[in-house]
Design a protein around this motif. Structure first.
Motif, mmCIF file in Angstrom:
data_model
loop_
_atom_site.group_PDB
_atom_site.id
_atom_site.type_symbol
_atom_site.label_atom_id
_atom_site.label_comp_id
_atom_site.label_asym_id
_atom_site.label_seq_id
_atom_site.Cartn_x
_atom_site.Cartn_y
_atom_site.Cartn_z
ATOM 1 N N LEU A 21 33.272 54.594 51.270
ATOM 2 C CA LEU A 21 34.103 53.392 51.302
ATOM 3 C C LEU A 21 34.943 53.321 50.025
ATOM 4 C CD1 LEU A 21 31.384 50.923 52.647
ATOM 5 C CD2 LEU A 21 33.300 51.900 53.933
ATOM 6 N N PRO A 22 35.913 54.233 49.873
ATOM 7 C CA PRO A 22 36.653 54.314 48.617
ATOM 8 C C PRO A 22 37.503 53.095 48.302
ATOM 9 C CG PRO A 22 37.663 55.741 50.254
ATOM 10 C CD PRO A 22 36.371 55.233 50.845
ATOM 11 N N ALA A 23 38.108 52.464 49.305
ATOM 12 C CA ALA A 23 38.940 51.290 49.032
ATOM 13 C C ALA A 23 38.076 50.134 48.538
ATOM 14 C CB ALA A 23 39.721 50.883 50.277
ATOM 15 N N ILE A 24 36.941 49.943 49.160
ATOM 16 C CA ILE A 24 36.039 48.869 48.718
ATOM 17 C C ILE A 24 35.556 49.155 47.306
ATOM 18 C CG2 ILE A 24 33.780 47.790 49.101
ATOM 19 C CD1 ILE A 24 34.323 47.966 52.102
ATOM 20 N N LYS A 25 35.261 50.416 47.010
ATOM 21 C CA LYS A 25 34.803 50.776 45.673
ATOM 22 C C LYS A 25 35.849 50.390 44.627
ATOM 23 C CE LYS A 25 33.215 54.508 42.758
ATOM 24 N NZ LYS A 25 33.192 55.929 42.540
ATOM 25 N N LEU A 26 37.119 50.600 44.947
ATOM 26 C CA LEU A 26 38.179 50.268 43.999
ATOM 27 C C LEU A 26 38.427 48.769 43.897
ATOM 28 C CD1 LEU A 26 40.835 53.022 44.813
ATOM 29 C CD2 LEU A 26 39.422 52.838 42.756
ATOM 30 N N LEU A 27 38.251 48.043 44.983
ATOM 31 C CA LEU A 27 38.672 46.647 45.042
ATOM 32 C C LEU A 27 37.574 45.610 44.863
ATOM 33 C CD1 LEU A 27 41.031 46.930 48.143
ATOM 34 C CD2 LEU A 27 41.730 46.759 45.756
ATOM 35 N N TRP A 28 36.329 45.967 45.053
ATOM 36 C CA TRP A 28 35.288 44.955 45.159
ATOM 37 C C TRP A 28 35.178 44.084 43.915
ATOM 38 C CZ3 TRP A 28 31.112 43.945 42.179
ATOM 39 C CH2 TRP A 28 30.693 44.930 41.283
ATOM 40 N N ALA A 29 35.317 44.653 42.737
ATOM 41 C CA ALA A 29 35.129 43.857 41.507
ATOM 42 C C ALA A 29 36.187 42.764 41.395
ATOM 43 C CB ALA A 29 35.151 44.766 40.284
ATOM 44 N N ASP A 30 37.449 43.100 41.654
ATOM 45 C CA ASP A 30 38.512 42.094 41.591
ATOM 46 C C ASP A 30 38.319 41.017 42.656
ATOM 47 O OD1 ASP A 30 39.729 43.415 39.467
ATOM 48 O OD2 ASP A 30 41.083 44.548 40.777
ATOM 49 N N PHE A 31 37.958 41.445 43.866
ATOM 50 C CA PHE A 31 37.726 40.473 44.929
ATOM 51 C C PHE A 31 36.504 39.606 44.632
ATOM 52 C CE2 PHE A 31 40.821 42.795 47.320
ATOM 53 C CZ PHE A 31 41.327 41.876 48.215
ATOM 54 N N ALA A 32 35.471 40.199 44.057
ATOM 55 C CA ALA A 32 34.271 39.420 43.717
ATOM 56 C C ALA A 32 34.601 38.357 42.663
ATOM 57 C CB ALA A 32 33.166 40.346 43.217
ATOM 58 N N GLU A 33 35.409 38.750 41.690
ATOM 59 C CA GLU A 33 35.813 37.797 40.649
ATOM 60 C C GLU A 33 36.611 36.650 41.259
ATOM 61 O OE1 GLU A 33 38.867 37.993 36.987
ATOM 62 O OE2 GLU A 33 37.339 39.572 36.996
ATOM 63 N N GLN A 34 37.551 36.982 42.129
ATOM 64 C CA GLN A 34 38.349 35.957 42.796
ATOM 65 C C GLN A 34 37.477 35.072 43.675
ATOM 66 O OE1 GLN A 34 41.609 37.483 45.148
ATOM 67 N NE2 GLN A 34 42.304 35.466 45.763
ATOM 68 N N ALA A 35 36.545 35.682 44.394
ATOM 69 C CA ALA A 35 35.637 34.925 45.264
ATOM 70 C C ALA A 35 34.787 33.965 44.444
ATOM 71 C CB ALA A 35 34.758 35.882 46.054
ATOM 72 N N ALA A 43 30.850 35.630 53.676
ATOM 73 C CA ALA A 43 31.495 36.233 54.836
ATOM 74 C C ALA A 43 32.998 36.447 54.590
ATOM 75 C CB ALA A 43 31.290 35.368 56.080
ATOM 76 N N ARG A 44 33.632 35.519 53.893
ATOM 77 C CA ARG A 44 35.060 35.678 53.602
ATOM 78 C C ARG A 44 35.274 36.846 52.648
ATOM 79 N NH1 ARG A 44 39.303 31.498 50.735
ATOM 80 N NH2 ARG A 44 41.082 32.899 50.878
ATOM 81 N N PHE A 45 34.442 36.952 51.628
ATOM 82 C CA PHE A 45 34.533 38.051 50.669
ATOM 83 C C PHE A 45 34.362 39.391 51.391
ATOM 84 C CE2 PHE A 45 31.978 40.975 47.983
ATOM 85 C CZ PHE A 45 32.962 41.312 47.060
ATOM 86 N N LEU A 46 33.318 39.499 52.202
ATOM 87 C CA LEU A 46 33.056 40.736 52.927
ATOM 88 C C LEU A 46 34.191 41.068 53.892
ATOM 89 C CD1 LEU A 46 31.131 43.064 53.444
ATOM 90 C CD2 LEU A 46 29.911 41.613 55.066
ATOM 91 N N SER A 47 34.699 40.070 54.578
ATOM 92 C CA SER A 47 35.804 40.269 55.506
ATOM 93 C C SER A 47 37.051 40.761 54.778
ATOM 94 C CB SER A 47 36.105 38.951 56.233
ATOM 95 O OG SER A 47 37.226 39.077 57.053
ATOM 96 N N ALA A 48 37.353 40.187 53.623
ATOM 97 C CA ALA A 48 38.550 40.576 52.861
ATOM 98 C C ALA A 48 38.476 42.030 52.419
ATOM 99 C CB ALA A 48 38.726 39.650 51.652
ATOM 100 N N ILE A 49 37.334 42.442 51.869
ATOM 101 C CA ILE A 49 37.265 43.836 51.403
ATOM 102 C C ILE A 49 37.183 44.814 52.570
ATOM 103 C CG2 ILE A 49 36.392 43.287 49.100
ATOM 104 C CD1 ILE A 49 33.617 44.124 50.001
ATOM 105 N N ALA A 50 36.571 44.400 53.675
ATOM 106 C CA ALA A 50 36.516 45.269 54.856
ATOM 107 C C ALA A 50 37.915 45.459 55.455
ATOM 108 C CB ALA A 50 35.564 44.691 55.900
#
Length: 106
Positions: A21-35, A43-50
């Motif tokens: 899951l390379p895109a999630i690996k790159l994006l998860w930290a920024d999305f987690a911070e925003q979340a 569920a919204r966080f998981l949906s966004a990165i998926a």
């Protein structure tokens, strides 16, 4: 003492590699911070990165198929010479592709 968040982040990187899951690996930290900042439900966080992972996979798939097709740059159905291949019906091909999006031009 080791910060549990750092250990989790390191482990998560390894897990995301294993799951391919390379895109999630790159994006998860920024999305987690925003979340965390905006109080997103899990569920919204998981949906966004998926969604981003799927979009990146689609982009890479299209890129791979275009590369494998070895088409000349700029080749489109609009530039195809249907008169050179009379057994192919221009009307039928245009009808089949009517709903397709045109590739973005750079």
């Amino acid at each position: 003492m080791t910060n549990p968040n750092n250990v989790d982040a390191g482990r998560l990187g390894i897990l995301l590699n294993e799951l391919r899951l390379p895109a999630i690996k790159l994006l998860w930290a920024d999305f987690a911070e925003q979340a965390d900042r905006e109080g997103w439900p899990a569920a919204r966080f998981l949906s966004a990165i998926a969604e981003h992972e799927l979009a990146e996979r689609d982009r890479r798939r299209i890129e791979r198929h275009l590369s494998e097709a070895r088409l000349p740059p700029g080749k489109t159905l609009d530039s195809f010479d249907f008169d050179a291949v009379p057994m192919i019906s221009k009307a039928q091909i245009m009808a089949m592709t009517a709903g397709w999006q045109k590739a973005p031009t750079s």
